[in-house]
Design a protein around this motif. Structure first.
Motif, mmCIF file in Angstrom:
data_model
loop_
_atom_site.group_PDB
_atom_site.id
_atom_site.type_symbol
_atom_site.label_atom_id
_atom_site.label_comp_id
_atom_site.label_asym_id
_atom_site.label_seq_id
_atom_site.Cartn_x
_atom_site.Cartn_y
_atom_site.Cartn_z
ATOM 1 N N ILE A 512 1.844 1.776 -6.989
ATOM 2 C CA ILE A 512 1.389 1.408 -8.338
ATOM 3 C C ILE A 512 0.305 2.372 -8.819
ATOM 4 N N VAL A 513 -0.671 2.630 -7.961
ATOM 5 C CA VAL A 513 -1.786 3.497 -8.354
ATOM 6 C C VAL A 513 -1.293 4.926 -8.597
ATOM 7 N N ALA A 514 -0.424 5.431 -7.714
ATOM 8 C CA ALA A 514 0.114 6.783 -7.908
ATOM 9 C C ALA A 514 0.922 6.863 -9.201
ATOM 10 N N ASP A 515 1.652 5.775 -9.529
ATOM 11 C CA ASP A 515 2.457 5.749 -10.749
ATOM 12 C C ASP A 515 1.584 5.809 -11.995
ATOM 13 N N HIS A 516 0.313 5.392 -11.863
ATOM 14 C CA HIS A 516 -0.619 5.425 -12.995
ATOM 15 C C HIS A 516 -1.440 6.719 -13.024
ATOM 16 N N GLY A 517 -1.057 7.714 -12.218
ATOM 17 C CA GLY A 517 -1.762 8.998 -12.232
ATOM 18 C C GLY A 517 -3.053 8.997 -11.456
ATOM 19 N N GLY A 518 -3.250 8.016 -10.569
ATOM 20 C CA GLY A 518 -4.477 7.953 -9.781
ATOM 21 C C GLY A 518 -4.188 8.022 -8.300
ATOM 22 N N TRP A 519 -5.141 7.577 -7.510
ATOM 23 C CA TRP A 519 -4.941 7.540 -6.060
ATOM 24 C C TRP A 519 -5.844 6.478 -5.447
ATOM 25 N N ILE A 520 -5.530 6.086 -4.238
ATOM 26 C CA ILE A 520 -6.304 5.078 -3.516
ATOM 27 C C ILE A 520 -6.795 5.679 -2.213
ATOM 28 N N ASP A 521 -8.026 5.368 -1.878
ATOM 29 C CA ASP A 521 -8.644 5.912 -0.679
ATOM 30 C C ASP A 521 -9.196 4.754 0.144
ATOM 31 N N VAL A 522 -9.301 4.942 1.453
ATOM 32 C CA VAL A 522 -9.823 3.897 2.329
ATOM 33 C C VAL A 522 -10.877 4.493 3.246
ATOM 34 N N GLU A 523 -11.973 3.757 3.412
ATOM 35 C CA GLU A 523 -13.026 4.120 4.348
ATOM 36 C C GLU A 523 -13.295 2.900 5.215
ATOM 37 N N SER A 524 -13.287 3.088 6.516
ATOM 38 C CA SER A 524 -13.501 1.948 7.403
ATOM 39 C C SER A 524 -13.941 2.434 8.767
ATOM 40 N N ARG A 525 -14.744 1.603 9.409
ATOM 41 C CA ARG A 525 -15.134 1.847 10.794
ATOM 42 C C ARG A 525 -15.151 0.515 11.510
ATOM 43 N N PRO A 526 -14.760 0.488 12.763
ATOM 44 C CA PRO A 526 -14.793 -0.771 13.510
ATOM 45 C C PRO A 526 -16.181 -1.387 13.466
ATOM 46 N N GLY A 527 -16.227 -2.650 13.052
ATOM 47 C CA GLY A 527 -17.491 -3.364 12.992
ATOM 48 C C GLY A 527 -18.260 -3.184 11.705
ATOM 49 N N ARG A 528 -17.771 -2.343 10.770
ATOM 50 C CA ARG A 528 -18.519 -2.073 9.539
ATOM 51 C C ARG A 528 -17.727 -2.398 8.278
ATOM 52 N N GLY A 529 -16.619 -3.122 8.418
ATOM 53 C CA GLY A 529 -15.864 -3.512 7.246
ATOM 54 C C GLY A 529 -14.984 -2.397 6.717
ATOM 55 N N THR A 530 -14.350 -2.662 5.564
ATOM 56 C CA THR A 530 -13.422 -1.707 4.963
ATOM 57 C C THR A 530 -13.683 -1.607 3.466
ATOM 58 N N LEU A 531 -13.597 -0.407 2.955
ATOM 59 C CA LEU A 531 -13.788 -0.155 1.526
ATOM 60 C C LEU A 531 -12.548 0.545 0.991
ATOM 61 N N PHE A 532 -11.857 -0.092 0.040
ATOM 62 C CA PHE A 532 -10.757 0.533 -0.680
ATOM 63 C C PHE A 532 -11.281 1.000 -2.032
ATOM 64 N N SER A 533 -10.984 2.243 -2.386
ATOM 65 C CA SER A 533 -11.387 2.807 -3.674
ATOM 66 C C SER A 533 -10.144 3.238 -4.439
ATOM 67 N N VAL A 534 -9.960 2.640 -5.613
ATOM 68 C CA VAL A 534 -8.817 2.961 -6.476
ATOM 69 C C VAL A 534 -9.331 3.776 -7.657
ATOM 70 N N TYR A 535 -8.750 4.950 -7.873
ATOM 71 C CA TYR A 535 -9.145 5.828 -8.972
ATOM 72 C C TYR A 535 -8.043 5.824 -10.030
ATOM 73 N N LEU A 536 -8.412 5.469 -11.268
ATOM 74 C CA LEU A 536 -7.466 5.451 -12.382
ATOM 75 C C LEU A 536 -8.023 6.331 -13.497
ATOM 76 N N PRO A 537 -7.208 7.226 -14.065
ATOM 77 C CA PRO A 537 -7.721 8.110 -15.124
ATOM 78 C C PRO A 537 -8.133 7.317 -16.354
ATOM 79 N N THR A 538 -9.221 7.746 -16.966
ATOM 80 C CA THR A 538 -9.698 7.071 -18.174
ATOM 81 C C THR A 538 -8.842 7.459 -19.369
ATOM 82 N N VAL A 539 -8.947 6.652 -20.431
ATOM 83 C CA VAL A 539 -8.250 6.964 -21.677
ATOM 84 C C VAL A 539 -9.051 8.019 -22.412
ATOM 85 N N HIS A 540 -8.410 9.133 -22.752
ATOM 86 C CA HIS A 540 -9.085 10.204 -23.490
ATOM 87 C C HIS A 540 -8.834 9.990 -24.973
#
Length: 678
Positions: A512-540
């Motif tokens: 879905i995110v790639a279809d909208h021209g963006g991307w999704i990233d994940v950062e995680s470490r055992p014991g420190r939780g997980t962070l998902f970051s979704v990037y979507l282009p703004t309306v110009h």
């Protein structure tokens, strides 16, 4: 006898002084001093041949009509040479002597007094003509005989040798400086090792080694078996095999991993070249090492995107056929139900089959969503409004032990999206976070505008730089290791127990995110939780034409960490005068909270030495660990700075001592002091 003794003493003293000289100018002054003070001539002039034209003489140093040392302008001698010089150039004459220089060479003092006795001796070596020494006694009118000219000639030979030697020293020094400059400007780490019978002895590492490994070249050369110790354990056999090939004289380039001083794994491209001695035996290896970690990250992202696209195409085709079969089965079940009464023994089985068909149909729809790249109905909307509506629906399904903290941004830009797709994205990420926290926890959701730059490492190679809205979903769960993160977006991959998930939620989100021209990233470490970051282009939005207005600079954001309020305010005012956006924090915990809220927008952190040393170390380590591109600066009183230097703590970081000068602060931050005009 006394004259001969004095001449020998002059030659000996000149020899000592010339041997100690390291520059041409020093030798020239020693020549002039010996000729005037030692041999007793009134005036001396030293002229060197031009590097581009050996027939042209360039004046260097001489004596004026008042007996003072003075430079000789080049243009006084570049056109005044007569044919008598040919005898010196050709070697037909050892020297030129005249007892009437006014007649023979038109030499007069500025007062009009004619110059009588005059001698020219060449500065000559076996390699060629270096210049000439000219002497006269125009001030005292003391006669010069030819015996003196012969003595001066002997001195000139010794002077020419000294001059040639120091020229070679200067050329060697300049060559070394040029080579050092070239080596320092390279991106690669250069190295040289000696190889013998089963031994490898490093003899040189270029300065770039410290940025790559954390060790200085001097340290590396003293650590036994240094390179093996930093080579990743799993790649040591590959390096050993490469050594065997090098011993045979094979040139090669190969990639492997090293572990730097901080424990960070880096990928490198090693290009060694074996060098043979006169007997043909390979005794040395010279090579270069290039850090390709960022390239590896991009390659992995590209491979993942290509793999997802391939699997998506396959899944979409399979799901389409699967859905057709389900439709046919559904019709048959419906027809069977119509043929049976509700109390028939098989009616319950048919109802269960109908429910199972609904579940299978939902799975087929997810597969088609994963594989289908067609664009639905899209609208310009605020991401936070959509998130708020979605959370109102999904909150009851998360359970009472899960707390959702939604932090909307009132200034977030609009995005052009399919609302149902983004709703599904938020739901998938929330359910994934819920499953990662079986004992309960917090899901934090925030949005913000971000500028993605060309050099940002997290940017996929198929996504351009520009303005994006970033949606972040963070959980306080157990986290994931690197191996799981590598596969997290693959369809049907799941760490959940049987029956708890299909392994399609994050795969569908990725699509879905790639279809909208963006991307999704994940950062995680055992014991420190997980962070998902979704990037979507703004309306110009379209802008009005015109304008000779200069392009606006992106905001430069600095976080000041200082426990003293007055100090924070003083530095904040100075930074704001430079056109910098300022955030402040009183201590480490506050700073980490501010950095979490600001995300990647913080360009620099200014940490005061008013904090306890352990807090300074903790903060700098956290900043460097989270984003190595963030500039780190320490500030404090001069006594604190001296104490820091004496203890060696954080000595690699730039330190600003009070009082602060705007130019010094701007230089440390790497910004123009005129930025306040942005």
């Amino acid at each position: 006898m006394d004259t001969r003794k004095r001449e020998l003493e002059v030659l000996l003293e000149f020899s000592r002084a010339a041997n100690a000289a390291t520059a041409v100018d020093e030798v020239l002054r020693e020549i002039a001093s010996a000729v005037r003070g030692g041999f007793g001539y009134d005036r001396v002039g030293i002229f060197l041949t031009d590097a581009s034209d050996s027939r042209r003489m360039c004046g260097t140093i001489g004596t004026d009509e008042n007996g003072r040392e003075t430079p000789i302008p080049d243009d006084n001698w570049s056109t005044s040479l007569d044919t008598r010089w040919d005898a010196i150039y050709s070697g037909k004459a050892d020297y030129i002597y005249t007892d009437n220089a006014a007649r023979d060479s038109k030499l007069f003092l500025s007062s009009g007094k004619p110059v009588a006795h005059h001698v020219l001796v060449p500065l000559r070596t076996p390699q060629g003509m270096l210049g000439v020494i000219g002497v006269d006694n125009a001030l005292s009118d003391r006669p010069i005989d030819e015996r003196e000219a012969e003595t001066l000639l002997a001195f000139a030979r010794q002077a020419a040798t000294a001059l040639q030697n120091v020229r070679l020293i200067e050329e060697l020094r300049n060559s070394e400086e040029h080579l050092r400059s070239l080596v320092t400007s390279l991106t690669e780490t250069l190295y040289s090792v000696r190889i013998g019978q089963g031994t490898v002895i490093p003899s040189f590492y270029s300065p770039q080694l410290e940025a790559l490994t954390g060790y200085t070249p001097a340290e590396a050369l003293t650590i036994p078996d240094f390179w093996r110790s930093v080579t990743h354990l799993d790649d040591r056999s590959k390096v050993e095999q490469a050594k065997e090939e090098l011993a045979k004289g094979c040139s090669l380039a190969f990639e492997y991993r090293i572990v730097n001083r901080n424990g960070e794994v880096r990928w490198i491209l090693d290009t060694p070249v074996p060098v043979a001695d006169a007997s043909g035996r390979y005794t040395r290896v010279n090579g270069s090492i290039l850090d390709i970690t960022d390239r590896k990250h991009l390659e992995n992202r590209l491979r993942r995107a290509q793999r997802m696209e391939t699997v998506g195409t396959l899944a979409g085709g399979v799901a389409h056929n699967f859905n057709n079969y389900l439709h046919m089965i559904g019709l048959q079940v419906t027809e069977s139900q119509e043929c049976l009464s509700n109390d028939h023994p098989s009616a319950a089985w048919l109802r269960d089959a109908q429910d199972t068909l609904q579940l299978a149909s939902g799975l087929a729809k997810q597969l088609m969503a994963f594989g289908n790249k067609t664009e639905g109905s899209r609208a310009e909307l605020s991401l936070d409004d959509l998130i708020a509506r979605t959370l109102a629906l999904v909150q009851p399904s998360l359970g009472s032990t899960i707390r959702v903290d939604h932090r909307p941004d009132s200034d977030v830009s609009l995005v052009l999206v399919d609302p149902s797709d983004i709703e599904q994205t938020v739901i998938n990420l929330c359910f994934n976070a819920r499953d990662a926290m079986p004992e309960g926890g917090t899901i934090t959701i925030r949005t913000q505008n971000v500028r993605v730059r060309e050099h940002d490492r997290n940017r996929p190679p198929n996504i351009g730089p520009g303005e994006y809205v970033r949606l972040q979903v963070h959980d306080t769960g157990a986290g994931m290791d690197a191996a799981i993160q590598e596969r997290i977006f693959e369809p049907f991959f799941t760490t959940k127990t049987m029956g708890r998930g299909t392994g399609l939620g994050l795969a569908v989100t990725y699509t879905i995110v790639a279809d909208h021209g963006g991307w999704i990233d994940v950062e995680s470490r055992p014991g420190r939780g997980t962070l998902f970051s979704v990037y979507l282009p703004t309306v110009h939005l379209p802008r009005a034409a015109s304008t000779t207005q200069p392009a606006e600079l992106p905001p430069f954001i600095v976080l000041i960490v200082d426990p003293i309020e007055r100090e924070r305010e003083q530095l904040a005012r100075l930074l704001e005068s430079l056109g910098v956006d300022v955030l402040t924090a009183e201590g480490v915990s506050d700073a980490m909270a501010v950095m979490w809220d600001a995300g990647e927008r913080i360009d620099a952190v200014v940490c005061s030495l008013n904090l306890p040393p352990v807090d300074v170390t903790q903060l700098t380590n956290n900043v460097q660990e989270d984003d190595a591109r963030t500039t780190l600066i320490l500030t404090g009183e001069r006594a604190q700075v001296r104490e820091l230097s004496r203890n060696g703590r954080n000595s690699s970081l730039p330190v600003l001592s009070k009082p602060y000068a705007a130019e010094k602060v701007a230089e440390a931050l790497g910004i123009a002091s005129s930025r306040n005009g942005r």
